[in-house]
Design a protein around this motif. Structure first.
Motif, PDB file in Angstrom:
ATOM      1  N   ALA A  53      -6.569  -1.961  -6.547  1.00  0.00           N
ATOM      2  CA  ALA A  53      -6.313  -1.458  -7.904  1.00  0.00           C
ATOM      3  C   ALA A  53      -6.097  -2.615  -8.874  1.00  0.00           C
ATOM      4  CB  ALA A  53      -5.105  -0.522  -7.915  1.00  0.00           C
ATOM      5  N   SER A  54      -5.387  -3.642  -8.430  1.00  0.00           N
ATOM      6  CA  SER A  54      -5.150  -4.812  -9.280  1.00  0.00           C
ATOM      7  C   SER A  54      -6.441  -5.577  -9.529  1.00  0.00           C
ATOM      8  CB  SER A  54      -4.107  -5.729  -8.637  1.00  0.00           C
ATOM      9  OG  SER A  54      -2.858  -5.099  -8.616  1.00  0.00           O
ATOM     10  N   LEU A  55      -7.229  -5.768  -8.473  1.00  0.00           N
ATOM     11  CA  LEU A  55      -8.498  -6.480  -8.628  1.00  0.00           C
ATOM     12  C   LEU A  55      -9.423  -5.720  -9.583  1.00  0.00           C
ATOM     13  CD1 LEU A  55      -9.022  -7.589  -4.927  1.00  0.00           C
ATOM     14  CD2 LEU A  55      -8.495  -9.079  -6.869  1.00  0.00           C
ATOM     15  N   ASN A  56      -9.479  -4.395  -9.447  1.00  0.00           N
ATOM     16  CA  ASN A  56     -10.325  -3.585 -10.328  1.00  0.00           C
ATOM     17  C   ASN A  56      -9.871  -3.679 -11.778  1.00  0.00           C
ATOM     18  OD1 ASN A  56     -11.788  -2.773  -8.083  1.00  0.00           O
ATOM     19  ND2 ASN A  56     -10.810  -0.777  -7.947  1.00  0.00           N
ATOM     20  N   ALA A  57      -8.547  -3.696 -12.002  1.00  0.00           N
ATOM     21  CA  ALA A  57      -8.003  -3.738 -13.358  1.00  0.00           C
ATOM     22  C   ALA A  57      -7.937  -5.152 -13.915  1.00  0.00           C
ATOM     23  CB  ALA A  57      -6.609  -3.118 -13.371  1.00  0.00           C
ATOM     24  N   TYR A  70      -0.318  -6.439 -10.059  1.00  0.00           N
ATOM     25  CA  TYR A  70       0.489  -5.242  -9.780  1.00  0.00           C
ATOM     26  C   TYR A  70       0.069  -4.033 -10.610  1.00  0.00           C
ATOM     27  CZ  TYR A  70       3.031  -8.843  -7.360  1.00  0.00           C
ATOM     28  OH  TYR A  70       3.348  -9.892  -6.529  1.00  0.00           O
ATOM     29  N   ALA A  71      -1.231  -3.736 -10.606  1.00  0.00           N
ATOM     30  CA  ALA A  71      -1.770  -2.645 -11.420  1.00  0.00           C
ATOM     31  C   ALA A  71      -1.677  -1.275 -10.754  1.00  0.00           C
ATOM     32  CB  ALA A  71      -3.228  -2.941 -11.785  1.00  0.00           C
ATOM     33  N   HIS A  72      -1.431  -1.218  -9.449  1.00  0.00           N
ATOM     34  CA  HIS A  72      -1.334   0.098  -8.797  1.00  0.00           C
ATOM     35  C   HIS A  72      -0.216   0.892  -9.466  1.00  0.00           C
ATOM     36  CE1 HIS A  72      -0.733   3.231  -5.845  1.00  0.00           C
ATOM     37  NE2 HIS A  72      -1.875   2.876  -5.281  1.00  0.00           N
ATOM     38  N   PRO A  73      -0.480   2.129  -9.863  1.00  0.00           N
ATOM     39  CA  PRO A  73       0.532   2.886 -10.608  1.00  0.00           C
ATOM     40  C   PRO A  73       1.835   3.142  -9.842  1.00  0.00           C
ATOM     41  CG  PRO A  73      -1.362   4.275 -10.048  1.00  0.00           C
ATOM     42  CD  PRO A  73      -1.718   2.870  -9.680  1.00  0.00           C
ATOM     43  N   SER A 133     -10.657  -5.412   4.092  1.00  0.00           N
ATOM     44  CA  SER A 133     -11.159  -4.094   3.733  1.00  0.00           C
ATOM     45  C   SER A 133      -9.965  -3.276   3.257  1.00  0.00           C
ATOM     46  CB  SER A 133     -11.839  -3.420   4.927  1.00  0.00           C
ATOM     47  OG  SER A 133     -10.951  -3.326   6.015  1.00  0.00           O
ATOM     48  N   GLY A 134     -10.087  -2.666   2.094  1.00  0.00           N
ATOM     49  CA  GLY A 134      -8.977  -1.914   1.532  1.00  0.00           C
ATOM     50  C   GLY A 134      -7.989  -2.818   0.829  1.00  0.00           C
ATOM     51  N   SER A 135      -6.740  -2.349   0.728  1.00  0.00           N
ATOM     52  CA  SER A 135      -5.724  -3.064  -0.031  1.00  0.00           C
ATOM     53  C   SER A 135      -4.566  -3.599   0.796  1.00  0.00           C
ATOM     54  CB  SER A 135      -5.140  -2.139  -1.113  1.00  0.00           C
ATOM     55  OG  SER A 135      -6.085  -1.912  -2.120  1.00  0.00           O
ATOM     56  N   LEU A 136      -4.450  -3.168   2.038  1.00  0.00           N
ATOM     57  CA  LEU A 136      -3.279  -3.530   2.831  1.00  0.00           C
ATOM     58  C   LEU A 136      -3.340  -4.977   3.313  1.00  0.00           C
ATOM     59  CD1 LEU A 136      -2.810  -0.313   4.998  1.00  0.00           C
ATOM     60  CD2 LEU A 136      -1.618  -0.955   2.886  1.00  0.00           C
ATOM     61  N   ASP A 137      -2.192  -5.647   3.275  1.00  0.00           N
ATOM     62  CA  ASP A 137      -2.109  -7.016   3.784  1.00  0.00           C
ATOM     63  C   ASP A 137      -2.489  -7.074   5.260  1.00  0.00           C
ATOM     64  OD1 ASP A 137      -1.290  -8.171   1.362  1.00  0.00           O
ATOM     65  OD2 ASP A 137       0.813  -7.744   1.776  1.00  0.00           O
ATOM     66  N   ALA A 138      -2.182  -6.032   5.990  1.00  0.00           N
ATOM     67  CA  ALA A 138      -2.493  -5.995   7.423  1.00  0.00           C
ATOM     68  C   ALA A 138      -4.001  -6.036   7.679  1.00  0.00           C
ATOM     69  CB  ALA A 138      -1.887  -4.753   8.067  1.00  0.00           C
ATOM     70  N   THR A 165       7.265  -4.782  -3.395  1.00  0.00           N
ATOM     71  CA  THR A 165       7.206  -3.727  -4.406  1.00  0.00           C
ATOM     72  C   THR A 165       6.038  -2.778  -4.159  1.00  0.00           C
ATOM     73  OG1 THR A 165       5.902  -5.132  -5.897  1.00  0.00           O
ATOM     74  CG2 THR A 165       8.320  -5.164  -6.162  1.00  0.00           C
ATOM     75  N   SER A 166       5.254  -3.047  -3.137  1.00  0.00           N
ATOM     76  CA  SER A 166       4.088  -2.230  -2.814  1.00  0.00           C
ATOM     77  C   SER A 166       4.497  -0.802  -2.457  1.00  0.00           C
ATOM     78  CB  SER A 166       3.344  -2.845  -1.627  1.00  0.00           C
ATOM     79  OG  SER A 166       2.388  -1.938  -1.114  1.00  0.00           O
ATOM     80  N   PRO A 167       3.679   0.177  -2.854  1.00  0.00           N
ATOM     81  CA  PRO A 167       3.968   1.554  -2.433  1.00  0.00           C
ATOM     82  C   PRO A 167       3.865   1.723  -0.916  1.00  0.00           C
ATOM     83  CG  PRO A 167       1.864   1.451  -3.601  1.00  0.00           C
ATOM     84  CD  PRO A 167       2.502   0.100  -3.717  1.00  0.00           C
ATOM     85  N   ALA A 168       3.193   0.804  -0.241  1.00  0.00           N
ATOM     86  CA  ALA A 168       3.101   0.868   1.229  1.00  0.00           C
ATOM     87  C   ALA A 168       4.440   0.524   1.880  1.00  0.00           C
ATOM     88  CB  ALA A 168       2.010  -0.078   1.733  1.00  0.00           C
ATOM     89  N   HIS A 169       5.313  -0.152   1.149  1.00  0.00           N
ATOM     90  CA  HIS A 169       6.646  -0.502   1.675  1.00  0.00           C
ATOM     91  C   HIS A 169       7.632   0.571   1.214  1.00  0.00           C
ATOM     92  CE1 HIS A 169      10.000  -2.858   3.088  1.00  0.00           C
ATOM     93  NE2 HIS A 169      10.552  -2.839   1.888  1.00  0.00           N
ATOM     94  N   ALA A 170       7.655   1.667   1.952  1.00  0.00           N
ATOM     95  CA  ALA A 170       8.475   2.821   1.562  1.00  0.00           C
ATOM     96  C   ALA A 170       9.824   2.852   2.266  1.00  0.00           C
ATOM     97  CB  ALA A 170       7.696   4.104   1.841  1.00  0.00           C
ATOM     98  N   ALA A 171      10.148   1.820   3.041  1.00  0.00           N
ATOM     99  CA  ALA A 171      11.416   1.798   3.781  1.00  0.00           C
ATOM    100  C   ALA A 171      12.610   1.750   2.840  1.00  0.00           C
ATOM    101  CB  ALA A 171      11.445   0.613   4.733  1.00  0.00           C
ATOM    102  N   GLN A 172      12.409   1.219   1.631  1.00  0.00           N
ATOM    103  CA  GLN A 172      13.482   1.162   0.640  1.00  0.00           C
ATOM    104  C   GLN A 172      13.037   1.893  -0.613  1.00  0.00           C
ATOM    105  OE1 GLN A 172      14.315  -2.977  -0.075  1.00  0.00           O
ATOM    106  NE2 GLN A 172      15.624  -3.146   1.718  1.00  0.00           N
TER     107      GLN A 172
END
Length: 173
Positions: A27-31, A35-38, A82-87, A144-151
């Motif tokens: 999302a950031s690369l496209n924009a 940190y462009a992901h909503p 591939s995709g957005s995840l660091d993994a 701050t990624s939405p993938a980090h939902a533990a907090q």
């Protein structure tokens, strides 16, 4: 699998603080914006800490960040993912940014904060062994990624409020 390249740093020569991500998500690369992901909490957290709306136009947010003495960049200059995840980053494809040149220009930086574990791990593996890091302090903050939902937001805001010289947004949490 895509070959990806990060953005240039957002920094003034007198920056005192550096916040490092790993590599912009799709999302950031496209924009063309950090940190462009909503659902990424970066701009809401920084906005809360610095007292501005995360809905301001992107150039204004960058100006306010720089006015607060904060520089923003990513550890990874280029990689395959591939995709957005660091993994999903292919480890052998990682090429780090030129931090020797960056720190030579930005001599006032004393505090480096990692936006999550992936940024810290990439820095420690691909950058730290090649540099003298005397005089710098390093600290990992929750991603701050939405993938980090533990907090939740309040926990992340409280953790990020340790950045020196900023209003303590965690007082209201």
């Amino acid at each position: 699998m895509s070959d990806l390249a990060c953005f240039p740093p957002v920094a003034t020569p007198d920056a005192r603080i550096l916040i490092l991500g790993s590599m912009p998500g799709q999302a950031s690369l496209n924009a063309g914006q950090y940190y462009a992901h909503p659902r990424n909490a970066f701009w809401p957290i920084v906005g809360e800490l610095l007292g501005f709306s995360p809905d301001l136009p992107y150039p204004q947010r960058l100006q306010l960040l720089q006015a607060a003495g904060i520089a923003l960049w990513d550890v990874i200059a280029a990689c395959e993912r591939s995709g957005s995840l660091d993994a999903a980053i292919v480890p052998d494809s990682i090429r780090a940014n030129d931090f020797a040149a960056f720190f030579a220009v930005h001599r006032e930086i004393r505090d480096v904060f990692f936006n999550g574990a992936a940024a810290e791990q990439a820095f420690r593996r691909h950058v730290a062994p090649r540099l003298s890091l005397a005089g710098l302090s390093f600290r990992r903050l929750p991603s701050t990624s939405p993938a980090h939902a533990a907090q939740g937001f309040a926990q992340k805001l409280a953790a990020w409020s340790v950045i020196p010289g900023l209003p303590k947004g965690s007082d209201s949490v």
